[in-house]
Design an enzyme around this catalytic site. Structure first.
Site, PDB file in Angstrom:
ATOM      1  N   GLU A 212      43.263  38.491  40.562  1.00  0.00           N
ATOM      2  CA  GLU A 212      44.045  39.810  40.426  1.00  0.00           C
ATOM      3  C   GLU A 212      45.599  39.348  40.677  1.00  0.00           C
ATOM      4  O   GLU A 212      46.302  39.915  39.916  1.00  0.00           O
ATOM      5  CB  GLU A 212      43.685  40.494  41.528  1.00  0.00           C
ATOM      6  CG  GLU A 212      42.231  41.223  41.295  1.00  0.00           C
ATOM      7  CD  GLU A 212      41.622  42.066  42.381  1.00  0.00           C
ATOM      8  OE1 GLU A 212      41.276  43.374  41.936  1.00  0.00           O
ATOM      9  OE2 GLU A 212      41.600  41.797  43.474  1.00  0.00           O
TER      10      GLU A 212
ATOM     11  N   GLY B 189      40.398  37.814  44.407  1.00  0.00           N
ATOM     12  CA  GLY B 189      41.990  38.421  44.686  1.00  0.00           C
ATOM     13  C   GLY B 189      42.928  37.169  44.104  1.00  0.00           C
ATOM     14  O   GLY B 189      44.211  37.519  43.617  1.00  0.00           O
TER      15      GLY B 189
ATOM     16  N   ALA C 206      40.178  36.285  48.121  1.00  0.00           N
ATOM     17  CA  ALA C 206      40.472  36.596  49.232  1.00  0.00           C
ATOM     18  C   ALA C 206      40.106  35.900  50.502  1.00  0.00           C
ATOM     19  O   ALA C 206      38.859  35.218  50.540  1.00  0.00           O
ATOM     20  CB  ALA C 206      40.335  38.286  49.388  1.00  0.00           C
TER      21      ALA C 206
ATOM     22  N   GLU D 276      33.235  39.072  43.146  1.00  0.00           N
ATOM     23  CA  GLU D 276      32.970  39.998  44.168  1.00  0.00           C
ATOM     24  C   GLU D 276      31.576  40.621  43.945  1.00  0.00           C
ATOM     25  O   GLU D 276      30.941  41.002  45.294  1.00  0.00           O
ATOM     26  CB  GLU D 276      34.029  41.194  44.090  1.00  0.00           C
ATOM     27  CG  GLU D 276      35.405  40.743  44.589  1.00  0.00           C
ATOM     28  CD  GLU D 276      36.348  40.209  43.610  1.00  0.00           C
ATOM     29  OE1 GLU D 276      37.540  40.030  43.710  1.00  0.00           O
ATOM     30  OE2 GLU D 276      35.847  39.633  42.534  1.00  0.00           O
TER      31      GLU D 276
END
Length: 259
Positions: free
Chosen positions: A113, A110, A67, A133
């Protein structure tokens, strides 16, 4: 059809709708506008009768290396609660058509994901997956802890999530995270080839099989079988079922129309 939006490239090749993440200078780091474009385009493809299968990939050296940290670094818990950004991610689970992902290079945070939102996932030999993360003092928030655990089980998922280590394409294949490892230079070609193969199947069957498999992840075996049974019966209301069985009896290839 070919068009370039702010953060993705969109094209249609025959029955295949293709979405490519397009921020190669930052390894396709995912920001909120990109998610909006991905979700909106997926939904457009889902409503487009000409598109049978959706392919998701990234331009450049990575699928998506995480992200966009700059977008979140100064946010407060209340900011994020009010923004409620992950509701857009939830809409990806409502897409009825099969989504086939092609991962080259990094699929981290992300990006991982997003890859896990695909129904079928192919990866190049150089692909690396992971959730870093924890090294940032946070954790996955768009389904990473849930989807990875469903795929590989609690103990192994815990290992990857708590360490932030990266898994190779070979490891991801071993643990059932991806379907195939493909030579990097052939990744998109083989992914589209596979997408075209399933695009020839009856669209209503594709739709209801996907629904039933997704229910199997969360339902008990009994509840899942009841859902499967209803979908099985429902397909007998379609013209494709009549055509498929008639073609079998007549020893010819069926011509499915999605009706």
């Amino acid at each position: 059809m070919n068009k370039e939006l702010g953060f993705i490239e969109v094209s249609v090749e025959g029955s295949i709708g293709i979405i490519k993440l397009n921020r190669p200078k930052v390894l396709n780091a995912i920001n909120r506008p990109m998610v909006t474009e991905i979700v909106t385009t997926m939904e457009e493809f889902d409503r487009n009768d000409e598109v049978k299968v959706i392919v998701l990939s990234g331009n450049g050296r990575a699928f998506a290396a995480g992200a966009d940290i700059d977008e979140m670094a100064e946010a407060s818990a209340i900011d994020l609660e009010l923004l409620n950004q992950f509701t857009e991610w939830d809409r990806l689970a409502w897409v009825k058509k099969p989504i086939v992902g092609a991962v080259q290079g990094f699929a981290l945070g992300g990006g991982f994901e997003l890859a896990l939102c695909c129904d079928i996932l192919f990866a190049g030999h150089n692909a690396e997956f992971g959730f870093p993360e924890i090294s940032l003092g946070v954790m996955p928030g768009a389904g990473g802890t849930q989807r990875l655990t469903k795929l590989m089980g609690k103990s192994k998922a815990m290992e990857w999530l708590l360490t932030g280590d990266r898994m190779t394409a070979k490891e991801a294949l071993h643990y059932g995270v991806i379907n195939r490892v493909i030579a990097n230079e052939l990744l998109m070609e083989e992914t589209v080839k596979f997408a075209n193969k399933i695009a020839k199947q009856p669209p209503l069957s594709l739709r209801l099989i996907k629904e039933s498999v997704h229910k199997a992840v969360d339902y008990s075996i009994y509840e899942g079988m009841q859902y499967e049974r209803k979908n099985f019966y429902l397909l007998f209301a379609s013209q494709d079922q009549k055509e498929g069985m008639r073609a079998f009896q007549e020893k010819r290839k069926p011509h499915f129309k999605g009706e």
